[in-house]
Design a protein around this motif. Structure first.
Motif, PDB file in Angstrom:
ATOM      1  N   GLY A 105       0.841  -1.185   0.000  1.00 15.77           N
ATOM      2  CA  GLY A 105       0.000   0.000   0.000  1.00 15.77           C
ATOM      3  C   GLY A 105       0.877   1.236   0.000  1.00 15.77           C
ATOM      4  O   GLY A 105       2.070   1.174   0.275  1.00 15.77           O
ATOM      5  N   GLY A 106       0.257   2.333  -0.306  1.00 15.01           N
ATOM      6  CA  GLY A 106       0.993   3.580  -0.304  1.00 15.01           C
ATOM      7  C   GLY A 106       1.304   4.046   1.105  1.00 15.01           C
ATOM      8  O   GLY A 106       0.771   3.534   2.089  1.00 15.01           O
ATOM      9  N   ALA A 161      -0.131   5.254   6.848  1.00 13.32           N
ATOM     10  CA  ALA A 161      -0.157   6.284   7.888  1.00 13.32           C
ATOM     11  C   ALA A 161      -1.558   6.421   8.477  1.00 13.32           C
ATOM     12  O   ALA A 161      -1.713   6.539   9.696  1.00 13.32           O
ATOM     13  CB  ALA A 161       0.320   7.615   7.319  1.00 13.32           C
ATOM     14  N   VAL A 162      -2.569   6.386   7.630  1.00 13.90           N
ATOM     15  CA  VAL A 162      -3.947   6.483   8.118  1.00 13.90           C
ATOM     16  C   VAL A 162      -4.282   5.280   8.989  1.00 13.90           C
ATOM     17  O   VAL A 162      -4.898   5.418  10.058  1.00 13.90           O
ATOM     18  CB  VAL A 162      -4.939   6.608   6.932  1.00 13.90           C
ATOM     19  CG1 VAL A 162      -6.367   6.428   7.394  1.00 13.90           C
ATOM     20  CG2 VAL A 162      -4.757   7.942   6.241  1.00 13.90           C
ATOM     21  N   GLY A 163      -3.878   4.096   8.577  1.00 10.58           N
ATOM     22  CA  GLY A 163      -4.107   2.899   9.380  1.00 10.58           C
ATOM     23  C   GLY A 163      -3.425   2.974  10.728  1.00 10.58           C
ATOM     24  O   GLY A 163      -3.992   2.588  11.752  1.00 10.58           O
ATOM     25  N   LEU A 164      -2.208   3.492  10.739  1.00 14.23           N
ATOM     26  CA  LEU A 164      -1.477   3.637  11.985  1.00 14.23           C
ATOM     27  C   LEU A 164      -2.147   4.639  12.911  1.00 14.23           C
ATOM     28  O   LEU A 164      -2.295   4.393  14.116  1.00 14.23           O
ATOM     29  CB  LEU A 164      -0.037   4.073  11.709  1.00 14.23           C
ATOM     30  CG  LEU A 164       0.858   4.268  12.922  1.00 14.23           C
ATOM     31  CD1 LEU A 164       1.068   2.939  13.643  1.00 14.23           C
ATOM     32  CD2 LEU A 164       2.181   4.864  12.495  1.00 14.23           C
ATOM     33  N   LEU A 166      -3.718   3.740  16.554  1.00 18.57           N
ATOM     34  CA  LEU A 166      -3.277   4.443  17.767  1.00 18.57           C
ATOM     35  C   LEU A 166      -4.441   5.142  18.470  1.00 18.57           C
ATOM     36  O   LEU A 166      -4.515   5.144  19.701  1.00 18.57           O
ATOM     37  CB  LEU A 166      -2.186   5.454  17.430  1.00 18.57           C
ATOM     38  CG  LEU A 166      -0.814   4.867  17.088  1.00 18.57           C
ATOM     39  CD1 LEU A 166       0.135   5.957  16.627  1.00 18.57           C
ATOM     40  CD2 LEU A 166      -0.251   4.116  18.270  1.00 18.57           C
ATOM     41  N   ALA A 167      -5.363   5.712  17.696  1.00 14.46           N
ATOM     42  CA  ALA A 167      -6.517   6.378  18.299  1.00 14.46           C
ATOM     43  C   ALA A 167      -7.381   5.376  19.058  1.00 14.46           C
ATOM     44  O   ALA A 167      -7.864   5.661  20.165  1.00 14.46           O
ATOM     45  CB  ALA A 167      -7.331   7.087  17.226  1.00 14.46           C
ATOM     46  N   ILE A 168      -7.569   4.194  18.493  1.00 12.95           N
ATOM     47  CA  ILE A 168      -8.371   3.165  19.172  1.00 12.95           C
ATOM     48  C   ILE A 168      -7.676   2.720  20.456  1.00 12.95           C
ATOM     49  O   ILE A 168      -8.320   2.566  21.505  1.00 12.95           O
ATOM     50  CB  ILE A 168      -8.629   1.980  18.227  1.00 12.95           C
ATOM     51  CG1 ILE A 168      -9.587   2.410  17.112  1.00 12.95           C
ATOM     52  CG2 ILE A 168      -9.187   0.782  18.978  1.00 12.95           C
ATOM     53  CD1 ILE A 168      -9.771   1.403  16.013  1.00 12.95           C
ATOM     54  N   ILE A 169      -6.366   2.535  20.400  1.00 11.88           N
ATOM     55  CA  ILE A 169      -5.628   2.126  21.600  1.00 11.88           C
ATOM     56  C   ILE A 169      -5.724   3.200  22.685  1.00 11.88           C
ATOM     57  O   ILE A 169      -5.937   2.890  23.864  1.00 11.88           O
ATOM     58  CB  ILE A 169      -4.162   1.807  21.243  1.00 11.88           C
ATOM     59  CG1 ILE A 169      -4.100   0.523  20.417  1.00 11.88           C
ATOM     60  CG2 ILE A 169      -3.305   1.671  22.501  1.00 11.88           C
ATOM     61  CD1 ILE A 169      -2.744   0.220  19.828  1.00 11.88           C
ATOM     62  N   VAL A 170      -5.585   4.460  22.301  1.00 13.66           N
ATOM     63  CA  VAL A 170      -5.680   5.557  23.277  1.00 13.66           C
ATOM     64  C   VAL A 170      -7.075   5.603  23.890  1.00 13.66           C
ATOM     65  O   VAL A 170      -7.218   5.787  25.111  1.00 13.66           O
ATOM     66  CB  VAL A 170      -5.312   6.901  22.620  1.00 13.66           C
ATOM     67  CG1 VAL A 170      -5.695   8.074  23.506  1.00 13.66           C
ATOM     68  CG2 VAL A 170      -3.825   6.937  22.303  1.00 13.66           C
ATOM     69  N   LEU A 171      -8.111   5.424  23.075  1.00 12.78           N
ATOM     70  CA  LEU A 171      -9.478   5.411  23.615  1.00 12.78           C
ATOM     71  C   LEU A 171      -9.664   4.283  24.621  1.00 12.78           C
ATOM     72  O   LEU A 171     -10.289   4.467  25.675  1.00 12.78           O
ATOM     73  CB  LEU A 171     -10.495   5.268  22.485  1.00 12.78           C
ATOM     74  CG  LEU A 171     -10.815   6.531  21.709  1.00 12.78           C
ATOM     75  CD1 LEU A 171     -11.695   6.201  20.509  1.00 12.78           C
ATOM     76  CD2 LEU A 171     -11.506   7.539  22.591  1.00 12.78           C
ATOM     77  N   ILE A 172      -9.129   3.112  24.301  1.00  8.69           N
ATOM     78  CA  ILE A 172      -9.284   1.964  25.199  1.00  8.69           C
ATOM     79  C   ILE A 172      -8.538   2.204  26.513  1.00  8.69           C
ATOM     80  O   ILE A 172      -9.042   1.884  27.593  1.00  8.69           O
ATOM     81  CB  ILE A 172      -8.799   0.675  24.505  1.00  8.69           C
ATOM     82  CG1 ILE A 172      -9.768   0.309  23.390  1.00  8.69           C
ATOM     83  CG2 ILE A 172      -8.665  -0.468  25.494  1.00  8.69           C
ATOM     84  CD1 ILE A 172      -9.293  -0.822  22.499  1.00  8.69           C
TER      85      ILE A 172
END
Length: 66
Positions: free
Chosen positions: A13-14, A19-22, A26-32
């Motif tokens: 992938g590009g 970067a968007v996936g990362l 990270l946002a999901i991990i921070v929310l959890i």
């Protein structure tokens, strides 16, 4: 040699998509980590909603074929 009838997904992938996936991961991990109780209720609600969708599909198929 036989041609492959099932095209494989592109594994690379590009840089932007990675970067968007990362960032999303990270946002999901921070929310959890920051809001574990809210995350648990969101996950429970999502599971309940998925179960309701499956029940609806089963009822539809039973009415259609049963």
């Amino acid at each position: 040699m036989a041609k492959n009838n099932f095209p494989m997904m592109k594994s690379g992938g590009g840089l932007l998509s990675k970067a968007v996936g990362l960032v999303v991961t990270l946002a999901i991990i921070v929310l959890i980590v920051k809001y574990p109780a809210d995350s648990a209720s969101w996950a429970s609600g999502a599971a309940h909603g998925a179960g309701a969708v499956i029940d609806g599909v089963v009822q539809f198929l039973r009415a259609l074929f049963g």
